[in-house]
Design a protein around this motif. Structure first.
Motif, short mmCIF file in Angstrom:
data_model
loop_
_atom_site.label_atom_id
_atom_site.label_comp_id
_atom_site.label_asym_id
_atom_site.label_seq_id
_atom_site.Cartn_x
_atom_site.Cartn_y
_atom_site.Cartn_z
N LEU A 1 0.82 -1.21 0.00
CA LEU A 1 0.00 0.00 0.00
C LEU A 1 0.85 1.27 0.00
O LEU A 1 0.48 2.26 -0.63
N ILE B 1 -3.52 5.97 3.61
CA ILE B 1 -3.80 4.56 3.90
C ILE B 1 -4.55 4.47 5.23
O ILE B 1 -4.11 5.04 6.23
N ARG B 2 -5.68 3.78 5.21
CA ARG B 2 -6.44 3.57 6.43
C ARG B 2 -6.13 2.18 6.99
O ARG B 2 -5.72 1.29 6.23
N ASP C 1 -7.79 -0.39 5.11
CA ASP C 1 -7.13 -0.76 3.85
C ASP C 1 -6.09 -1.85 4.08
O ASP C 1 -5.95 -2.78 3.28
N GLU D 1 -7.88 -5.17 4.72
CA GLU D 1 -8.41 -5.74 3.47
C GLU D 1 -7.27 -6.30 2.61
O GLU D 1 -7.37 -7.42 2.09
N ALA D 2 -6.20 -5.54 2.44
CA ALA D 2 -5.08 -5.97 1.60
C ALA D 2 -4.39 -7.21 2.17
O ALA D 2 -3.86 -8.03 1.42
N LYS E 1 -2.25 1.21 11.95
CA LYS E 1 -1.25 1.06 10.90
C LYS E 1 0.12 1.56 11.35
O LYS E 1 1.15 1.06 10.89
#
Length: 183
Positions: A15, A24-25, A28, A31-32, A47
């Motif tokens: 990301l 970037i959350r 995210d 999910e990734a 994060k």
């Protein structure tokens, strides 16, 4: 557990290459990585914690150098590891990440500080971390051209534990007594 952490680390790194870190959350990253929210939160709060965990192995030789407890070979190995990944590491050395990483390195340096020197440890650790980060950044972006071995030597020289110089008992920075002992 190791596979989950590795998936989260890899997701964050991917990301970071795709967009700015501040865009970037945590969702995210979840999910990734292909993990559930509860699984992610079992390992990390956000994060930023993931980023700091990813970078910690790189910082270990730098923190050890600040306490005089590393070898040139360990520093060289770390530098040779980050050089091929300099596109990623360059991104990490830009605001707002730089200050987060610098604080992480300073904390790691401070944890290795000699017992009895706690009064100055935070200040000197922060200064050392800032200097190390500046040196590493300049090398990674090409402002300084040298071999990894040469830079490792500079890290060892620059990062050596500070010599006691301030002995004035009334000076606010004095943490050494007149006999040279740490107060």
């Amino acid at each position: 557990m190791k596979r989950t952490r590795a998936a989260i680390f890899d997701a964050l790194i991917r990301l970071i290459f795709e967009r700015r870190y501040d865009a970037i959350r945590t969702a995210d990253v979840i999910e990734a990585a292909g993990v559930g929210r509860s699984t992610f939160y079992e390992h990390f709060r956000n994060k930023d914690e993931v980023l700091l965990a990813v970078i910690e192995p790189v910082f270990i030789p730098l923190a050890a150098a600040a306490s005089g407890r590393t070898s040139r070979a360990a520093l060289k190995a770390m530098l040779e590891h980050v050089w091929p990944q300099r596109a990623l590491t360059r991104m990490l050395f830009e605001p707002p990440l730089l200050s987060k990483l610098q604080r992480k390195l300073a904390t790691m340096i401070e944890a290795r500080w000699p017992m009895g020197a706690e009064r100055a440890a935070a200040l000197l650790s922060a200064g050392n971390a800032a200097g190390q980060m500046a040196m590493l950044r300049m090398w990674l972006i090409g402002e300084v051209s040298c071999s990894s071995d040469e830079l490792a030597g500079w890290f060892m020289e620059f990062s050596a534990p500070p010599a006691p110089t301030c002995t004035d008992m009334n000076h606010p920075m004095s943490f050494f007594g007149t006999d040279g002992e740490v107060r």
